[in-house]
Write an enzyme that holds these catalytic residues in place. Sequence first.
Site, short mmCIF file in Angstrom:
data_model
loop_
_atom_site.label_atom_id
_atom_site.label_comp_id
_atom_site.label_asym_id
_atom_site.label_seq_id
_atom_site.Cartn_x
_atom_site.Cartn_y
_atom_site.Cartn_z
CG ASP A 1 -0.03 -0.06 2.53
OD1 ASP A 1 0.97 0.06 2.90
OD2 ASP A 1 -0.88 -0.30 3.57
CD GLU B 1 0.05 -6.91 2.69
OE1 GLU B 1 0.20 -5.60 2.64
OE2 GLU B 1 0.73 -7.50 3.70
CD GLU C 1 0.20 4.32 4.82
OE1 GLU C 1 -0.66 4.87 5.27
OE2 GLU C 1 1.58 4.59 4.83
CG HIS D 1 6.20 3.60 10.68
ND1 HIS D 1 6.10 2.28 11.02
CD2 HIS D 1 5.90 3.80 9.11
CE1 HIS D 1 5.32 1.75 9.97
NE2 HIS D 1 5.49 2.71 8.95
NE ARG E 1 3.62 10.91 4.71
CZ ARG E 1 4.72 10.22 4.44
NH1 ARG E 1 4.69 9.02 4.49
NH2 ARG E 1 5.65 10.67 3.61
CG HIS F 1 10.42 4.65 10.19
ND1 HIS F 1 10.57 5.53 9.01
CD2 HIS F 1 9.88 3.65 9.51
CE1 HIS F 1 10.29 5.25 8.08
NE2 HIS F 1 9.48 4.03 8.08
C1 UD1 Z 1 6.61 4.50 4.09
C2 UD1 Z 1 5.07 4.02 3.50
C3 UD1 Z 1 4.48 3.36 4.60
C4 UD1 Z 1 5.15 2.35 5.32
C5 UD1 Z 1 6.66 2.64 5.67
C6 UD1 Z 1 7.59 1.63 5.95
C7 UD1 Z 1 4.11 5.77 2.03
C8 UD1 Z 1 3.24 6.70 1.90
N1 UD1 Z 1 4.71 5.21 3.19
O1 UD1 Z 1 6.53 5.32 4.74
O2 UD1 Z 1 3.12 2.98 4.27
O3 UD1 Z 1 4.61 1.70 6.32
O4 UD1 Z 1 7.33 3.41 4.44
O5 UD1 Z 1 8.41 1.74 6.78
O6 UD1 Z 1 4.43 5.13 0.90
N2 UD1 Z 1 14.11 7.66 5.17
C9 UD1 Z 1 15.40 7.47 5.02
N3 UD1 Z 1 16.03 6.26 4.93
C10 UD1 Z 1 15.13 5.14 4.58
C11 UD1 Z 1 13.87 5.46 4.61
C12 UD1 Z 1 13.25 6.61 4.91
O7 UD1 Z 1 16.34 8.58 5.36
O8 UD1 Z 1 15.61 4.14 4.44
C13 UD1 Z 1 13.61 9.03 5.61
C14 UD1 Z 1 13.58 9.92 4.51
O9 UD1 Z 1 13.77 11.35 5.02
C15 UD1 Z 1 12.08 9.86 3.81
C16 UD1 Z 1 11.39 9.82 4.96
O10 UD1 Z 1 12.22 8.90 6.00
O11 UD1 Z 1 12.04 11.13 2.99
C17 UD1 Z 1 10.04 9.22 4.72
O12 UD1 Z 1 10.09 8.22 3.91
P1 UD1 Z 1 8.60 7.73 2.99
O13 UD1 Z 1 9.12 6.38 2.15
O14 UD1 Z 1 8.23 8.94 2.47
O15 UD1 Z 1 7.56 7.46 4.04
P2 UD1 Z 1 7.81 6.52 5.25
O16 UD1 Z 1 7.16 7.27 6.31
O17 UD1 Z 1 9.03 5.58 5.44
N1 UDP Z 2 11.41 -4.48 10.81
C1 UDP Z 2 12.85 -4.49 10.58
N2 UDP Z 2 13.81 -3.66 11.18
C2 UDP Z 2 13.16 -2.85 12.32
C3 UDP Z 2 11.85 -2.58 12.30
C4 UDP Z 2 11.09 -3.33 11.66
O1 UDP Z 2 13.24 -5.26 9.48
O2 UDP Z 2 14.27 -2.13 12.79
C5 UDP Z 2 10.56 -5.12 9.78
C6 UDP Z 2 9.36 -5.68 10.58
O3 UDP Z 2 9.83 -6.89 10.89
C7 UDP Z 2 8.40 -5.76 9.34
C8 UDP Z 2 8.80 -4.62 8.48
O4 UDP Z 2 9.94 -4.46 9.04
O5 UDP Z 2 8.37 -7.03 8.76
C9 UDP Z 2 7.78 -3.58 8.67
O6 UDP Z 2 8.12 -2.31 8.29
P1 UDP Z 2 7.36 -1.09 8.88
O7 UDP Z 2 6.87 -0.91 10.08
O8 UDP Z 2 8.41 -0.06 8.38
O9 UDP Z 2 6.13 -0.99 7.56
P2 UDP Z 2 4.72 -1.43 7.50
O10 UDP Z 2 4.67 -3.06 7.65
O11 UDP Z 2 3.96 -0.65 8.57
O12 UDP Z 2 4.13 -0.70 6.38
#
Ligand code: UD1
Ligand code: UDP
Length: 386
Positions: A99, A121, A135, A212, A214, A245
């Site tokens: 999502d 999924e 999402e 984490h 939004r 996160h």
């Molecule tokens: C995204 C997904 C969310 C998912 C999550 C998993 C969307 C809108 N949201 O949220 O559904 O649950 O990923 O974790 O698609 N960042 C880093 N390094 C990384 C990852 C993130 O620096 O490896 C920072 C960056 O500043 C980035 C910010 O996190 O701009 C937000 O990342 P983004 O993918 O937009 O949203 P998430 O909150 O991570």
């Molecule tokens: N996870 C991980 N390392 C961490 C925290 C979570 O590998 O430090 C794994 C967790 O087991 C799960 C996935 O990341 O499989 C979940 O990711 P996240 O919570 O970022 O996204 P969501 O599932 O909410 O979209």
Amino acid sequence: MNKKKIAIIMGTRPEAIKMAPVVYALKQKSNYIDSIVIATAQHRQMLDQVLSLFKIVPDIDLDLMRPNQNLNDLTCRVLQLMHKTLTDVKPDMLMVQGDTTTVFAASVAAFYLKIPVAHVEAGLRSHELYNPFPEEANRRLTSVLTQIHLAPTPLAKEKLINEGTKEENIFVTGNTVVDAMSALLKAPFSFSESSIKNLPLNQYRVILVTSHRRESLGEDLKNTCLALKEIIKRFPDVMVVYPVHLNPNVRKTVMEILSDVERVALIEPVDYLCFLYLMQKAHIIVTDSGGVQEEAPTLKKPLLVLRKLTERPEAFNAGLSKIIGTSTNKIVAEISLLLTDEKAYQAMIGNNPFGDGKAAERIAELITRWVRNETPLLSSENEFKG
Ligand code: UD1
Ligand code: UDP
């Protein structure tokens, strides 16, 4: 016969974890399928952690993460780069998972190029547009553009049917996260060589936390952190482990409230193998994550969900999780109950309703039948029954 080209998209950590078993299963079908892994790299470091653990090297990496990216810019970047990539690669099908914005925008790009989409999924719904945000909308919009709906559970299939999706295009596979976990849990884990080796996990009852989303940023996340601080004060035999996160908006709040609190370990996101180990060591898991909601029941850990509602009610329906929201008092009360009432704790342990570890195998078989023009793609007796 001509092989078909299947493009597999992954953007974020959870997509990579849940698509890794599918990548491996499709490789087994190389007589029929050329699979191409495209990473949008909506996440950079957190995606790379998963790719390196599963030894997956993307064929194409769009490297499009920006610090503190906003949803509209991110969507535009995915659309533009996916248009170019799909035009170059010309896949016969695009597979997306979950999502995220990568999933939604890549599906739009494929739709405009008339490339069929298979959605892994599919069918999870909270029925509230802003929760989870964005999402819920991403998932619904992706369903509109999808031809093959790979629902993880019978409930997800039911939700798709209720929206008017044709039943013959929906297949219940189980959630691939159970496959990913089972594969990794088979191998021995070396704690002493891991990034978490300095944590005193055997000296305390561990509460493992992730948060984490939004829609929780700001006040709700603050409430959660204050609740954890209160729990630490009340229970000297408890420690909190919280891999934070990389989203800067998450880190600011969490660090401000919890960074100097004793017995709270704020750690960097750990690789999936370490996280599975932490889940195994945990006494209670407290999370707003989607994936963690599906994993905790597999490891038979009581789960408290920091949300007002969930698009994954299967664990809740089975009594294995509680949806506790984000009020400080409620979080403190629910954690305290599990720490003090053994009966309440034991009542939340049962069998995982999300999958049986064969989802990727079902998906690969079904895609192979699609390539060979065979129907049904998955017979009902071979579906995951929940
Ligand atoms: C995204 C997904 C969310 C998912 C999550 C998993 C969307 C809108 N949201 O949220 O559904 O649950 O990923 O974790 O698609 N960042 C880093 N390094 C990384 C990852 C993130 O620096 O490896 C920072 C960056 O500043 C980035 C910010 O996190 O701009 C937000 O990342 P983004 O993918 O937009 O949203 P998430 O909150 O991570
Ligand atoms: N996870 C991980 N390392 C961490 C925290 C979570 O590998 O430090 C794994 C967790 O087991 C799960 C996935 O990341 O499989 C979940 O990711 P996240 O919570 O970022 O996204 P969501 O599932 O909410 O979209």
